[in-house]
Design a protein around this motif. Structure first.
Motif, PDB file in Angstrom:
ATOM      1  N   GLU A 260       0.705  -1.239   0.025  1.00  0.00           N
ATOM      2  CA  GLU A 260      -0.072   0.185  -0.141  1.00  0.00           C
ATOM      3  C   GLU A 260       0.832   1.207   0.045  1.00  0.00           C
ATOM      4  OE1 GLU A 260      -2.835   0.019   3.196  1.00  0.00           O
ATOM      5  OE2 GLU A 260      -3.675  -1.926   2.447  1.00  0.00           O
ATOM      6  N   ALA A 261       2.018   1.149   0.512  1.00  0.00           N
ATOM      7  CA  ALA A 261       3.035   2.270   0.480  1.00  0.00           C
ATOM      8  C   ALA A 261       3.973   2.501  -0.945  1.00  0.00           C
ATOM      9  CB  ALA A 261       3.779   2.165   1.680  1.00  0.00           C
ATOM     10  N   VAL A 262       3.143   2.547  -2.018  1.00  0.00           N
ATOM     11  CA  VAL A 262       3.844   2.315  -3.147  1.00  0.00           C
ATOM     12  C   VAL A 262       3.031   3.663  -4.050  1.00  0.00           C
ATOM     13  CG1 VAL A 262       4.796   0.178  -3.036  1.00  0.00           C
ATOM     14  CG2 VAL A 262       2.734   0.564  -4.166  1.00  0.00           C
ATOM     15  N   PRO A 263       3.869   4.194  -4.968  1.00  0.00           N
ATOM     16  CA  PRO A 263       3.024   5.290  -5.855  1.00  0.00           C
ATOM     17  C   PRO A 263       2.283   4.441  -6.817  1.00  0.00           C
ATOM     18  CG  PRO A 263       5.273   5.282  -6.345  1.00  0.00           C
ATOM     19  CD  PRO A 263       5.066   4.515  -5.135  1.00  0.00           C
ATOM     20  N   VAL A 264       1.147   4.897  -7.315  1.00  0.00           N
ATOM     21  CA  VAL A 264       0.355   4.313  -8.515  1.00  0.00           C
ATOM     22  C   VAL A 264       1.196   3.566  -9.398  1.00  0.00           C
ATOM     23  CG1 VAL A 264      -1.596   4.352 -10.137  1.00  0.00           C
ATOM     24  CG2 VAL A 264      -1.746   5.454  -7.581  1.00  0.00           C
ATOM     25  N   SER A 265       2.015   4.255  -9.829  1.00  0.00           N
ATOM     26  CA  SER A 265       2.771   3.942 -11.233  1.00  0.00           C
ATOM     27  C   SER A 265       3.552   2.685 -11.071  1.00  0.00           C
ATOM     28  CB  SER A 265       3.824   5.033 -11.732  1.00  0.00           C
ATOM     29  OG  SER A 265       4.654   5.299 -10.650  1.00  0.00           O
ATOM     30  N   ARG A 266       3.678   2.388  -9.778  1.00  0.00           N
ATOM     31  CA  ARG A 266       4.603   0.940  -9.390  1.00  0.00           C
ATOM     32  C   ARG A 266       3.774  -0.239  -9.359  1.00  0.00           C
ATOM     33  NH1 ARG A 266       9.706   1.264 -10.637  1.00  0.00           N
ATOM     34  NH2 ARG A 266      10.209  -0.480  -9.222  1.00  0.00           N
ATOM     35  N   THR A 267       2.395   0.047  -9.518  1.00  0.00           N
ATOM     36  CA  THR A 267       1.452  -1.259  -9.637  1.00  0.00           C
ATOM     37  C   THR A 267       1.089  -1.358 -11.232  1.00  0.00           C
ATOM     38  OG1 THR A 267      -0.517   0.475  -9.320  1.00  0.00           O
ATOM     39  CG2 THR A 267       0.371  -0.228  -7.292  1.00  0.00           C
ATOM     40  N   THR A 268       1.745  -0.818 -11.844  1.00  0.00           N
ATOM     41  CA  THR A 268       1.328  -1.100 -13.482  1.00  0.00           C
ATOM     42  C   THR A 268       2.525  -1.559 -14.275  1.00  0.00           C
ATOM     43  OG1 THR A 268       2.057   1.016 -14.025  1.00  0.00           O
ATOM     44  CG2 THR A 268      -0.057   0.946 -13.247  1.00  0.00           C
ATOM     45  N   PRO A 269       2.430  -1.771 -15.456  1.00  0.00           N
ATOM     46  CA  PRO A 269       3.631  -2.312 -16.222  1.00  0.00           C
ATOM     47  C   PRO A 269       4.430  -1.246 -16.213  1.00  0.00           C
ATOM     48  CG  PRO A 269       1.672  -3.036 -17.239  1.00  0.00           C
ATOM     49  CD  PRO A 269       1.215  -2.148 -16.154  1.00  0.00           C
ATOM     50  N   ILE A 270       4.255   0.014 -16.065  1.00  0.00           N
ATOM     51  CA  ILE A 270       5.152   1.089 -16.108  1.00  0.00           C
ATOM     52  C   ILE A 270       6.236   0.856 -14.963  1.00  0.00           C
ATOM     53  CG2 ILE A 270       5.651   3.674 -15.631  1.00  0.00           C
ATOM     54  CD1 ILE A 270       2.858   4.159 -16.267  1.00  0.00           C
ATOM     55  N   ALA A 271       6.283   0.195 -13.866  1.00  0.00           N
ATOM     56  CA  ALA A 271       7.173  -0.310 -12.985  1.00  0.00           C
ATOM     57  C   ALA A 271       8.349  -1.110 -13.625  1.00  0.00           C
ATOM     58  CB  ALA A 271       6.475  -0.900 -11.887  1.00  0.00           C
ATOM     59  N   ALA A 272       8.067  -2.198 -14.416  1.00  0.00           N
ATOM     60  CA  ALA A 272       8.852  -2.871 -15.203  1.00  0.00           C
ATOM     61  C   ALA A 272       9.453  -2.115 -16.207  1.00  0.00           C
ATOM     62  CB  ALA A 272       7.906  -4.057 -15.827  1.00  0.00           C
ATOM     63  N   LEU A 273       9.067  -1.148 -17.078  1.00  0.00           N
ATOM     64  CA  LEU A 273       9.483  -0.432 -17.855  1.00  0.00           C
ATOM     65  C   LEU A 273      10.582   0.434 -17.240  1.00  0.00           C
ATOM     66  CD1 LEU A 273       9.658   0.803 -20.896  1.00  0.00           C
ATOM     67  CD2 LEU A 273       8.008   2.368 -20.303  1.00  0.00           C
TER      68      LEU A 273
END
Length: 599
Positions: A260-273
């Motif tokens: 829960e302590a992560v920005p939204v972008s780190r819950t999407t494929p953007i994190a891998a990119l």
């Protein structure tokens, strides 16, 4: 532009750029109000209670942080102190990265800005801010400065005052990092690694002195003899983020245990990119960083920082495997104090200096590639012009590549800006907290209802927050230390607090509260949580103050607990830490006065 003015801009621009990035992150928090988000609790005023000094029932995890706030908040608003420390830490981290790559690589201005971006704008910063670990970021910020101080000590000549000044600078770095125990471990690791084996013993002694507040408190309070709950090892293990294995998350400077302590972008494929882009930039500069140059000490330090970055990623990843979890569970049960190692993702901070060097070197490598291409073109056309000299490369080529790298590092994590997507902001406490604090004028510790340590107030947002009562009230507030994580609860060291909480929830007699040294009971009415049959106990107590948010009761015939025997020793340890913290300023002032006197 003269060389002197150009040099001044080379120093000032990275500092200003780091401040710009810092403000982009912290702007919502700079409004009037207080930080209250998960583990972060700032209050208008703190008090020098036993718990603030590390002498409570729980392990001294927030020492000397709480002692510092207790000492300064009677003079300066406590919320302002926390904001200043946080902004200073983020700024110092970025500017320190720029100075580090300039010293170790001779990196030009544009490459320095890339290093600053990587160190300030990354998932580690975002996740630790959302978890509320503002004071841990002082340890993170101290790392590049610790490297520089240790390097200067390593290569120092025979001048006695120069050596003293270097030791003083290193002492200040270790003390600043030592605002929390984990920060102290981070800085001590880097200092010992960089300074060399001949001076490592002195560095270890200095690190121990800088860590004196929590080391002494742990020793004299008896908490060191208590093992940690092994359930915390699994609960706080590094976590694999979407489309990334655990090692990939850690290599991308992410992977905190709390999803829960992560920005939204780190819950999407953007994190891998974003991770692929970051590691690509690091890989591009790796060869340049490890290459030998004319200064063997700097070469060795660069290589050590790269090795440390690899270890900082691989060890937490291994610790999250079944075998690693088993080893850590054994450690926290059998070795006192090993519970400090449970949150292994914290130590990924050690990768930041090595990553910064690689990011700056990537700029230099591309600049070199462009210069070679220009030389080949000149040869093909028969031009008599000479290739761009190395000293001119940064001015001609680095800015374009730097802009590309800065965009690649920031765009996938845009929601780090504006308080990590608006999640980190200033809040306002009801006036009833101040009213209750003024009414507590008798002996005894404070028990709090509802049960548990975490709250959800109407004014604090949707995330759970640590109860502000221990920092808001002038007596020790009993806390069990139990932490709900996922679907389990990690037990804490507060045995007396747990007994008192169970007694309240069961509706036990008031006399039992008095026997355990409880003189007050505070009911926080505007937060959910277990109340059990506590009304039966409260009916036996004397109502003192009541508002819509809080109700305060006094326990009759309380038996106050004696003052801890070693309180003065712990206070002395805090003073010693404060002396180390200001040592660089004192040394700088002395040297300035000496120069003026010689003139």
């Amino acid at each position: 532009m003269s060389a002197q003015r150009a040099g001044r801009w080379t120093h000032l621009l990275p500092a200003g750029y780091s401040l710009l990035l810092t403000l982009l992150i912290t702007v919502p928090l700079l409004r009037p109000g207080y930080l209250l988000l998960r583990d972060a609790v700032s209050t208008p005023r703190s008090y020098p209670t036993d718990a603030a000094l590390g002498l409570g029932d729980a392990a001294p995890r927030a020492v000397p942080q709480d002692g510092l706030l207790a000492a300064l908040s009677p003079l300066i608003d406590g919320g302002l102190i926390v904001k200043v420390i946080l902004v200073a830490a983020l700024w110092a981290a970025g500017y320190g990265a720029a100075v580090l790559v300039r010293e170790l690589l001779g990196a030009p201005l544009a490459a320095q800005l890339v290093a600053t971006t990587l160190v300030v704008w990354n998932p580690y910063i975002a996740e630790r801010l959302l978890q509320g670990h503002w004071s841990l970021l002082t340890g993170y910020a101290a790392l590049p400065w610790t490297v520089l101080a240790a390097l200067r000590l390593r290569i120092a000549g025979g001048d006695r005052f120069e050596r003293f000044r270097n030791w003083s600078a290193l002492a200040g770095c270790l003390a600043a990092a030592g605002l929390t125990p984990t920060g102290a471990l981070l800085a001590a690791t880097v200092a010992v690694l960089v300074v060399g084996w001949r001076r490592s013993a002195g560095v270890l002694v200095l690190a121990a002195v800088a860590s004196a507040p929590w080391l002494v408190a742990t020793a004299v309070s008896g908490v060191a003899a208590e093992p940690s709950d092994p359930a915390g090892v699994t609960a706080f293990a590094a976590r694999a983020e979407p489309w990334l294995a655990t090692v990939g998350s850690l290599a991308g400077l992410g992977g905190i245990w709390n999803a829960e302590a992560v920005p939204v972008s780190r819950t999407t494929p953007i994190a891998a990119l974003a991770t692929v882009v970051l590691l690509a930039i690091v890989a591009l500069g790796l060869r340049t960083v490890v290459a030998a140059d004319s200064n063997p000490d700097r070469t060795r330090v660069r290589r050590l920082l790269i090795a440390l970055a690899g270890v900082a990623v691989l060890v937490p990843a291994v610790a999250a495997t079944p075998a690693g979890l088993t080893v850590l569970e054994w450690l926290v049960v059998e070795i006192p104090g090993a519970g400090l190692l449970r949150d292994t993702q914290k130590f990924v901070a050690l990768a930041a200096p090595g990553y910064a060097l690689c990011a700056a070197a990537a700029c230099l490598r591309f600049a070199g590639s462009d210069d070679k291409r220009a030389a080949r073109d000149a040869a093909d056309t028969g031009s008599n012009s000479s290739p761009t000299p190395p000293a001119d490369r940064p001015a001609r080529w680095s800015p374009a590549w730097a802009a590309l790298f800065i965009g690649a590092l920031t765009l996938p994590l845009l929601d780090l800006g504006w308080g990590v997507g608006g999640q980190m902001r200033a809040i306002h406490y009801p006036d009833s907290w101040h009213e209750v604090a003024e009414r507590i004028d008798g002996p005894g510790d404070i028990a709090v209802l509802p049960g548990g340590m975490f709250r959800r107030f109407p004014y604090s947002g949707t995330a759970p927050v640590l109860d502000p009562a221990p920092r808001m009230l002038p007596r020790d507030v009993l806390q069990t230390g139990a932490l709900p994580v996922h679907d389990l609860t990690v037990t804490g060291e507060g045995a007396r607090a747990q007994i008192v909480e169970d007694l309240l929830l069961e509706g036990g007699p008031a006399g039992r509260l008095a026997e355990f040294g409880v003189g007050w009971v505070l009911v926080e009415r505007d937060t959910p949580g277990p109340l059990g049959n506590s009304t039966a106990t409260l009916a036996q107590l004397r109502p003192v103050h009541s508002t819509g948010e809080l109700a305060l009761y006094q326990v009759p015939d309380v038996r106050p607990r004696p003052t801890p025997e070693h309180r003065s020793l712990v206070i002395a340890a805090h003073i010693l830490w404060a002396i180390l913290l200001i040592a660089p300023l004192a040394t700088y002032g002395y040297s300035t006065l000496s120069r003026r006197a010689r003139r």
